[in-house]
Design an enzyme around this catalytic site. Sequence first.
Site, PDB file in Angstrom:
ATOM      1  N   SER A   1      14.659  21.204 -11.957  1.00  0.00           N
ATOM      2  CA  SER A   1      14.594  20.290 -12.911  1.00  0.00           C
ATOM      3  C   SER A   1      15.625  19.103 -12.746  1.00  0.00           C
ATOM      4  CB  SER A   1      15.019  20.683 -14.128  1.00  0.00           C
ATOM      5  OG  SER A   1      14.336  21.690 -14.599  1.00  0.00           O
TER       6      SER A   1
ATOM      7  N   SER B   1      18.923  21.944 -15.891  1.00  0.00           N
ATOM      8  CA  SER B   1      19.814  20.964 -15.128  1.00  0.00           C
ATOM      9  C   SER B   1      20.344  20.903 -16.150  1.00  0.00           C
ATOM     10  CB  SER B   1      18.421  19.945 -14.721  1.00  0.00           C
ATOM     11  OG  SER B   1      17.871  19.260 -15.513  1.00  0.00           O
ATOM     12  N   GLN B   2      20.308  20.968 -17.410  1.00  0.00           N
ATOM     13  CA  GLN B   2      21.190  19.805 -18.369  1.00  0.00           C
ATOM     14  C   GLN B   2      22.320  20.244 -18.275  1.00  0.00           C
ATOM     15  OE1 GLN B   2      19.073  21.513 -21.379  1.00  0.00           O
ATOM     16  NE2 GLN B   2      17.595  20.130 -21.782  1.00  0.00           N
TER      17      GLN B   2
ATOM     18  N   ARG C   1       7.626  29.692 -22.331  1.00  0.00           N
ATOM     19  CA  ARG C   1       6.441  29.334 -22.196  1.00  0.00           C
ATOM     20  C   ARG C   1       5.530  30.373 -22.090  1.00  0.00           C
ATOM     21  NH1 ARG C   1       8.798  23.031 -22.364  1.00  0.00           N
ATOM     22  NH2 ARG C   1       9.340  23.060 -24.834  1.00  0.00           N
TER      23      ARG C   1
ATOM     24  N   ASP D   1       8.697  20.853 -18.209  1.00  0.00           N
ATOM     25  CA  ASP D   1       7.360  20.460 -19.247  1.00  0.00           C
ATOM     26  C   ASP D   1       6.573  20.422 -18.948  1.00  0.00           C
ATOM     27  OD1 ASP D   1      10.265  20.545 -19.989  1.00  0.00           O
ATOM     28  OD2 ASP D   1      10.271  18.200 -20.705  1.00  0.00           O
TER      29      ASP D   1
ATOM     30  N   GLY E   1      17.791  21.751 -26.741  1.00  0.00           N
ATOM     31  CA  GLY E   1      18.927  21.965 -25.751  1.00  0.00           C
ATOM     32  C   GLY E   1      19.543  21.488 -24.872  1.00  0.00           C
TER      33      GLY E   1
HETATM   34  O1  LIG Z   1      17.994  17.379 -19.360  1.00  0.00           O
HETATM   35  C1  LIG Z   1      16.759  16.743 -19.829  1.00  0.00           C
HETATM   36  O2  LIG Z   1      16.568  15.817 -20.784  1.00  0.00           O
HETATM   37  C2  LIG Z   1      15.769  17.923 -20.098  1.00  0.00           C
HETATM   38  C3  LIG Z   1      15.274  19.094 -18.734  1.00  0.00           C
HETATM   39  C4  LIG Z   1      14.632  19.917 -18.790  1.00  0.00           C
HETATM   40  O3  LIG Z   1      15.789  20.799 -19.256  1.00  0.00           O
HETATM   41  P1  LIG Z   1      16.227  22.511 -18.111  1.00  0.00           P
HETATM   42  O4  LIG Z   1      16.566  21.119 -16.851  1.00  0.00           O
HETATM   43  O5  LIG Z   1      16.776  23.010 -18.494  1.00  0.00           O
HETATM   44  O6  LIG Z   1      14.929  22.438 -16.847  1.00  0.00           O
HETATM   45  C5  LIG Z   1      13.438  19.652 -19.641  1.00  0.00           C
HETATM   46  O7  LIG Z   1      12.847  21.029 -19.276  1.00  0.00           O
HETATM   47  C6  LIG Z   1      13.768  19.176 -21.124  1.00  0.00           C
HETATM   48  O8  LIG Z   1      12.879  18.870 -22.025  1.00  0.00           O
HETATM   49  C7  LIG Z   1      14.494  18.247 -20.463  1.00  0.00           C
HETATM   50  C1  LIG Z   2      12.739  21.914 -22.975  1.00  0.00           C
HETATM   51  C2  LIG Z   2      12.679  20.772 -23.662  1.00  0.00           C
HETATM   52  O1  LIG Z   2      13.991  20.088 -24.519  1.00  0.00           O
HETATM   53  P1  LIG Z   2      14.986  20.778 -24.373  1.00  0.00           P
HETATM   54  O2  LIG Z   2      15.246  21.510 -23.854  1.00  0.00           O
HETATM   55  O3  LIG Z   2      15.839  19.278 -25.016  1.00  0.00           O
HETATM   56  O4  LIG Z   2      15.027  21.603 -26.088  1.00  0.00           O
HETATM   57  C3  LIG Z   2      11.302  20.893 -23.960  1.00  0.00           C
HETATM   58  O5  LIG Z   2      11.261  19.458 -24.710  1.00  0.00           O
HETATM   59  O6  LIG Z   2       9.938  21.047 -23.678  1.00  0.00           O
END
Ligand SMILES: O=C(O)C1=C[C@@H](OP(=O)(O)O)[C@@H](O)[C@H](O)C1
Ligand SMILES: C=C(OP(=O)(O)O)C(=O)O
Length: 430
Positions: free
Chosen positions: A191, A164-165, A342, A311, A90
Amino acid sequence: MRVSINKSSVKGEVFAPPSKSYTHRAITLAALSEEAVIHRPLLSADTLATIRASEMFGASVKQEEENLIIRGFNGKPTVPDNVIDAANSGTTLRLMTAIAGLTDGITVLTGDSSLRTRPNGPLLEVLNRLGAKACSTRGNERAPIVVKGGLEGKEVSIDGSISSQFISALLIACPLAENNTTVSIIGKLKSRPYVDVTIEMLELAGVKIHTDENKGMKFIIPGKQKYNLKEYTIPGDFSSASYLLAAAAMTEGSEVTVKNLFPSKQGDKLIIETLKQMGADITWDREAGIVTVRGGRKLKAITFDAGATPDLVPTITVLAAVAEGTSRIENAEHVRYKETDRLRALAIELPKMGVKLKEEKDSLTITGGQLKGAAVHGWDDHRIVMALSLAGMVAGNTTIDTTESVSISYPDFFKDMRNLGAKIGEISEE
Ligand SMILES: O=C(O)C1=C[C@@H](OP(=O)(O)O)[C@@H](O)[C@H](O)C1
Ligand SMILES: C=C(OP(=O)(O)O)C(=O)O
């Protein structure tokens, strides 16, 4: 791959693997710079996807011993000559979708069958408002995604409740836009610590972001900036370490020391406080970056707000399954938008091991008790597999499938666990 797990205790010292989140950002920011060296990166399936995507935008990435030497494209990504495959990641998909907005042409991004189910609507919508053209080929906000470059700065707002991504992606791409950008978060930002990690890395790369004083829900991003990351050493990963620490806390006769865990912006350092709250025998020497856990204490139920730390949910759910009393994991709807849903995966698998668990829209209620061995499904999801492995170490007589998925974030998970004495065997599949 299927593994069998028997009752185990774990003993010894282990290095926390390098942080996945910091590695993604270090590679991406190095690619946007002229040249940078990254020390001790995590080399896992997800971060390899970020390396490949960076190369497709024009960076060159060389591995020399424990380092990555990255010659970047200095703020101007080229149009990829093929589709970008973010595989299962993601983070890769979202960051690279925004960077695609900086090219002079069209980029297509996709991923595996799991990634192609994950939502991207708010990010696509904002990229369009910022002057790029971004859409899902199937019109459902999911990858495959097509982006035509043309990102200009502007004032925009974005829903922060899904991922948050999206915000991290805008914070990384918009400093290279012609004009200034203002990003306001609507609703709750889930997040949040991951956004703070992004901002920390941007500062190291010489990129300025102004966050408003009022709850930090507005980001002012000056345009026409230059990336200048030179060198960075990746810190240890608290999410990966959570499995090691929880394994020791859950199993009698265990004593594990995890190194390379220094104070960090990573929200998942909360695992240490949470284990303490549950009554585990745990100490953190912050200066030395060493966490030690001794097993054997009866753990107590907790209420856990998952808003900032999605996570950790699989780890905490399994801890709650052996704790005394009824635990609640709340504010967790965004945990459904990961590699798998999950909350659903945990609610289906743990009852096979005798756990009493109630799933609601944004919460899990777990009543701790005796675990029994079972054949459980890992859902092709690294965090589900690793969390179920801990349950297997308590219950014994357990098998888990799709365990190769640990390569996403913690390729040495089973090796490290076996070195600590966990009784984990491989079952050959016909
Ligand atoms: O920006 C990142 O490195 C991440 C943000 C989180 O996702 P979300 O922002 O979609 O919750 C987390 O769950 C993912 O494993 C890594
Ligand atoms: C959700 C995760 O990562 P990503 O969103 O980058 O797939 C994770 O590592 O649990």
